[in-house]
Design an enzyme around this catalytic site. Structure first.
Site, PDB file in Angstrom:
ATOM      1  N   TRP A  92       0.852  -1.198   0.000  1.00  0.00           N
ATOM      2  CA  TRP A  92       0.000   0.000   0.000  1.00  0.00           C
ATOM      3  C   TRP A  92       0.879   1.236   0.000  1.00  0.00           C
ATOM      4  O   TRP A  92       1.946   1.259   0.625  1.00  0.00           O
ATOM      5  CB  TRP A  92      -0.884   0.007   1.247  1.00  0.00           C
ATOM      6  N   HIS A  93       0.445   2.262  -0.711  1.00  0.00           N
ATOM      7  CA  HIS A  93       1.066   3.581  -0.625  1.00  0.00           C
ATOM      8  C   HIS A  93      -0.015   4.599  -0.293  1.00  0.00           C
ATOM      9  O   HIS A  93      -1.164   4.477  -0.753  1.00  0.00           O
ATOM     10  CB  HIS A  93       1.724   3.977  -1.946  1.00  0.00           C
ATOM     11  N   LEU A 195      10.638  -2.337  -0.039  1.00  0.00           N
ATOM     12  CA  LEU A 195      11.309  -1.901  -1.256  1.00  0.00           C
ATOM     13  C   LEU A 195      11.000  -2.847  -2.407  1.00  0.00           C
ATOM     14  O   LEU A 195      10.728  -4.026  -2.204  1.00  0.00           O
ATOM     15  CB  LEU A 195      12.821  -1.794  -1.061  1.00  0.00           C
ATOM     16  N   GLY A 207      11.327   1.896  -6.085  1.00  0.00           N
ATOM     17  CA  GLY A 207      12.204   2.230  -4.970  1.00  0.00           C
ATOM     18  C   GLY A 207      11.744   1.760  -3.611  1.00  0.00           C
ATOM     19  O   GLY A 207      11.441   0.583  -3.433  1.00  0.00           O
ATOM     20  N   CYS A 225       3.472  -7.392   1.271  1.00  0.00           N
ATOM     21  CA  CYS A 225       4.621  -7.971   0.573  1.00  0.00           C
ATOM     22  C   CYS A 225       4.522  -9.494   0.475  1.00  0.00           C
ATOM     23  O   CYS A 225       5.536 -10.186   0.306  1.00  0.00           O
ATOM     24  CB  CYS A 225       5.930  -7.563   1.245  1.00  0.00           C
TER      25      CYS A 225
END
Length: 279
Positions: A92-93, A195, A207, A225
């Site tokens: 998630w961002h 990352l 990134g 992840c």
């Protein structure tokens, strides 16, 4: 709508770009286009263009890596799920999370992909540990229970994790100190940074993502992840993150610390520590 704040010249070979309220797809498309442009400049004109750090505040989004499995999305919400071309599974961002995209020419730097990953993890370790050591108190006095909290990478699971060690005499060897390994008595609390990179013709993009003061509930809808039950953490759970104060760290200060650390690594001023063996 994405708002670009500024472009900053860090050195002759490194620039930074800041984007806030950035939607994922146009940001990714611009990052890929810039990478392809740099590849063409080097191939056709033998020109080395400056590397770039993109400092991004994303609007809420789940991204699924190139080999990502849909089964790691546990619950569908109003937040978009976007398939992308980086490595790794789902993450998630969103606001309060610091995302930095590394648009680097690895061949010109003399870096392998392993060097890139290790520099990314060690930069995060350095900055998070500096922040943890700078404040003896936590936002929640009961969070640490007198334990020493420290950040460490793991060879078996990319990213950076926090460990708690309550022992007065932790069994840390000289080798462990050199490798920045947790003591044998330390307990892993969870993951604070992720990352995922993509390498194309020796150029990197995508990134790192460091949770600073974001809402962690967004991770409840996924196996972060690809790890079921992985506890996600944020820096503000362990140190005070505030705005406009000299008595606490701010999101902007943490961001600048990380940019500075990466820039020094890019310039060859910070060498890699030996990579820890798998445990």
């Amino acid at each position: 709508m994405t708002q670009q704040i500024n472009d900053t010249v860090i050195s002759k070979t490194l620039l930074s770009k800041t984007l806030i309220a950035a939607d994922y797809n146009p940001t990714h498309d611009a990052m890929l286009a810039r990478t392809l442009e740099r590849i063409a400049l080097k191939k056709d004109q033998n020109l080395r263009s400056p590397d770039e750090l993109w400092i991004v505040d994303h609007n809420d989004v789940y991204t699924l890596g190139q080999a990502g499995k849909e089964e790691h999305v546990l619950q569908h919400t109003d937040t978009p799920i976007i398939k992308t071309d980086r490595g790794g599974q789902v993450t998630w961002h969103g606001h309060g999370q610091l995302v930095i995209y590394w648009l680097f020419d690895l061949h010109s730097l003399g870096w392998s992909v392993r060097h890139l990953v290790s520099h990314a993890e060690q930069a995060i370790e350095d900055v998070v540990n500096e922040c943890l050591n700078s404040q003896s108190s936590s936002n929640d006095p009961d969070t640490n229970n007198g334990s020493k909290i420290s950040a460490h990478a793991r060879r078996d699971a990319p990213g950076v994790y926090l460990y708690a060690d309550a022992s007065e005499k932790a069994s840390v060897t000289a080798e462990d100190n050199e490798l920045n390994l947790p003591s044998d008595d330390a307990i892993m609390l969870g993951k604070i940074a992720s990352l995922g990179f993509k390498i194309k013709h020796g150029f990197s993009y995508h990134g790192i993502a460091l949770n600073i003061n974001c809402d962690l509930s967004a991770f409840n809808a996924i196996n972060p992840c690809g790890y079921a039950g992985m506890q996600m953490l944020r820096l503000s759970g362990f140190v005070a993150i505030q705005e406009n104060t000299n008595e606490a760290l701010s999101y902007e200060q943490v961001t600048q610390k990380l940019i500075d650390n990466i820039a020094q690594r890019h310039a060859g001023l910070i060498e890699l520590r030996p990579v820890a063996p798998k445990r």
